[in-house]
Design an enzyme around this catalytic site. Structure first.
Site, PDB file in Angstrom:
ATOM      1  N   GLN A 258     -23.827 -40.419  -8.912  1.00  0.00           N
ATOM      2  CA  GLN A 258     -24.066 -41.600  -8.085  1.00  0.00           C
ATOM      3  C   GLN A 258     -24.849 -41.201  -6.840  1.00  0.00           C
ATOM      4  OE1 GLN A 258     -24.548 -44.467  -6.318  1.00  0.00           O
ATOM      5  NE2 GLN A 258     -22.600 -45.368  -6.921  1.00  0.00           N
TER       6      GLN A 258
ATOM      7  N   ARG B  58     -25.459 -42.866  -4.066  1.00  0.00           N
ATOM      8  CA  ARG B  58     -24.806 -43.233  -2.814  1.00  0.00           C
ATOM      9  C   ARG B  58     -23.541 -42.397  -2.629  1.00  0.00           C
ATOM     10  NH1 ARG B  58     -23.678 -49.180  -0.567  1.00  0.00           N
ATOM     11  NH2 ARG B  58     -25.668 -48.700   0.378  1.00  0.00           N
TER      12      ARG B  58
ATOM     13  N   GLY C  21     -15.233 -64.744  -8.171  1.00  0.00           N
ATOM     14  CA  GLY C  21     -15.254 -63.893  -9.345  1.00  0.00           C
ATOM     15  C   GLY C  21     -16.415 -62.917  -9.274  1.00  0.00           C
TER      16      GLY C  21
ATOM     17  N   GLY D  11     -22.753 -49.783 -10.501  1.00  0.00           N
ATOM     18  CA  GLY D  11     -21.869 -50.818  -9.974  1.00  0.00           C
ATOM     19  C   GLY D  11     -20.649 -50.288  -9.260  1.00  0.00           C
ATOM     20  N   GLU D  12     -20.771 -49.132  -8.583  1.00  0.00           N
ATOM     21  CA  GLU D  12     -19.598 -48.560  -7.921  1.00  0.00           C
ATOM     22  C   GLU D  12     -19.085 -49.441  -6.781  1.00  0.00           C
ATOM     23  OE1 GLU D  12     -18.028 -44.421  -5.834  1.00  0.00           O
ATOM     24  OE2 GLU D  12     -19.708 -44.363  -7.245  1.00  0.00           O
ATOM     25  N   ARG D  13     -19.979 -50.118  -6.069  1.00  0.00           N
ATOM     26  CA  ARG D  13     -19.535 -51.024  -5.004  1.00  0.00           C
ATOM     27  C   ARG D  13     -18.666 -52.140  -5.586  1.00  0.00           C
ATOM     28  NH1 ARG D  13     -22.685 -54.361  -2.645  1.00  0.00           N
ATOM     29  NH2 ARG D  13     -21.476 -54.671  -0.761  1.00  0.00           N
ATOM     30  N   ARG D  14     -19.126 -52.709  -6.696  1.00  0.00           N
ATOM     31  CA  ARG D  14     -18.363 -53.777  -7.351  1.00  0.00           C
ATOM     32  C   ARG D  14     -17.038 -53.251  -7.878  1.00  0.00           C
ATOM     33  NH1 ARG D  14     -23.022 -54.779 -11.226  1.00  0.00           N
ATOM     34  NH2 ARG D  14     -24.002 -53.175  -9.957  1.00  0.00           N
TER      35      ARG D  14
ATOM     36  N   GLU E 167     -30.902 -47.661 -11.095  1.00  0.00           N
ATOM     37  CA  GLU E 167     -30.173 -48.896 -10.791  1.00  0.00           C
ATOM     38  C   GLU E 167     -29.745 -48.917  -9.334  1.00  0.00           C
ATOM     39  OE1 GLU E 167     -26.686 -51.661 -10.538  1.00  0.00           O
ATOM     40  OE2 GLU E 167     -26.881 -49.568  -9.961  1.00  0.00           O
ATOM     41  N   ASN E 168     -29.260 -47.777  -8.864  1.00  0.00           N
ATOM     42  CA  ASN E 168     -28.797 -47.711  -7.480  1.00  0.00           C
ATOM     43  C   ASN E 168     -29.948 -47.812  -6.496  1.00  0.00           C
ATOM     44  OD1 ASN E 168     -25.736 -47.030  -6.937  1.00  0.00           O
ATOM     45  ND2 ASN E 168     -26.266 -46.111  -8.899  1.00  0.00           N
TER      46      ASN E 168
END
Length: 271
Positions: free
Chosen positions: A47, A49, A68, A87-90, A121-122
């Site tokens: 990752q 970030r 949602g 999608g680590e933040r999510r 993606e990041n």
């Protein structure tokens, strides 16, 4: 909160789930979308970030509680569960919201595909600081052997932009930390790359922050250092002012040491 749109390059990598019917998905071992327990998902070590704002995660968590999760995460199937691709933040926000499951797009990526999709993606979706972004570009060039032009094409940026970002990693750790925390901008940092003395570079970086200097003031300061060196150099005592001006402009543009030699007799020169 509006759903974010994938960049063209990333869309091709991930693939549009709407274009795959259930038969093809089952045959390939991929599920377009499924609910997965958060406890079954491992974080991605690649990752880009490295720091996450607690306030930002909390705000996203509250939004997810109310509306949602609009955009599912992407995971890669492993032998003992799943690994987060993007999608680590999510993921963190859902965990903070008390969710036990999260909607995810499941893929069977190769190690190379996982790394590429995760990084790109990041870069395209997340608000990375300049150093994190530079490290992401470097990962693509080193781990995937991608050329700068390929990286630039993948993320939709100019080659020079990507190249200059990667060069920020040459700065001392203390200066990179100022950039990570937002105290020093990328624009302020780039001219500093041409200062050869590490201690002088670090000292001036602190002064930039303390005095709230503009990017232009930093560029002029660095250009002044080189003009002083040029004056002191016995080999270049008689440098044409117009040549010195060209050197200064190129140096500020590339954030690199530049010397222009010109032979007026034959009308040729070199950089």
């Amino acid at each position: 909160m509006k759903p974010k749109v994938l960049g063209k390059g990333l869309g091709n990598l991930i693939g549009a789930t709407g274009n795959r019917n259930s038969e093809n998905s089952e045959a390939s071992g991929n599920s377009p979308l499924k609910e997965i327990k958060l406890s079954e998902i491992k974080l991605n070590p690649n990752q880009p970030r490295k720091t996450f704002s607690a306030e930002s995660i909390s705000e996203l968590s509250e939004t997810i509680k109310q509306h949602g999760l609009i955009q599912p995460i992407v995971v890669n199937r492993t032998t003992d569960g799943y690994e987060l691709v993007s999608g680590e933040r999510r993921f963190r926000a859902c965990k903070e919201a008390g969710f036990h499951k999260i909607p995810a797009i499941v893929r069977n990526y190769s190690e190379k595909e996982t790394l590429e999709v995760s990084i790109i993606e990041n870069i395209q979706r997340e608000d990375l600081n300049p150093i994190e972004e530079a490290m992401a570009y470097q990962q693509l060039t080193e781990k995937l052997s991608m050329k700068i032009t390929e990286v630039a094409a993948r993320v939709g940026k100019n080659r020079s932009t990507v190249s200059n970002m990667i060069r920020l990693l040459q700065l001392p750790d203390s200066v990179k930390e100022l950039i990570k925390t937002g105290k020093l901008s990328e624009g302020h940092a780039r001219p500093l790359l041409s200062i050869g003395d590490k201690r002088k570079l670090e000292t001036y970086a602190v002064q930039i922050v303390e005095k709230s200097l503009t990017v232009r003031e930093v560029e002029e300061y660095v250009a002044g250092l080189w003009e002083t060196k040029t004056t002191l150099s016995t080999k270049r005592e008689n440098v044409d002012p117009s040549i010195a001006n060209v050197e200064s402009k190129i140096r500020n543009k590339l954030s690199a040491k530049v010397k222009v030699s010109h032979n007026s007799k034959i009308g040729k020169g070199k950089i």
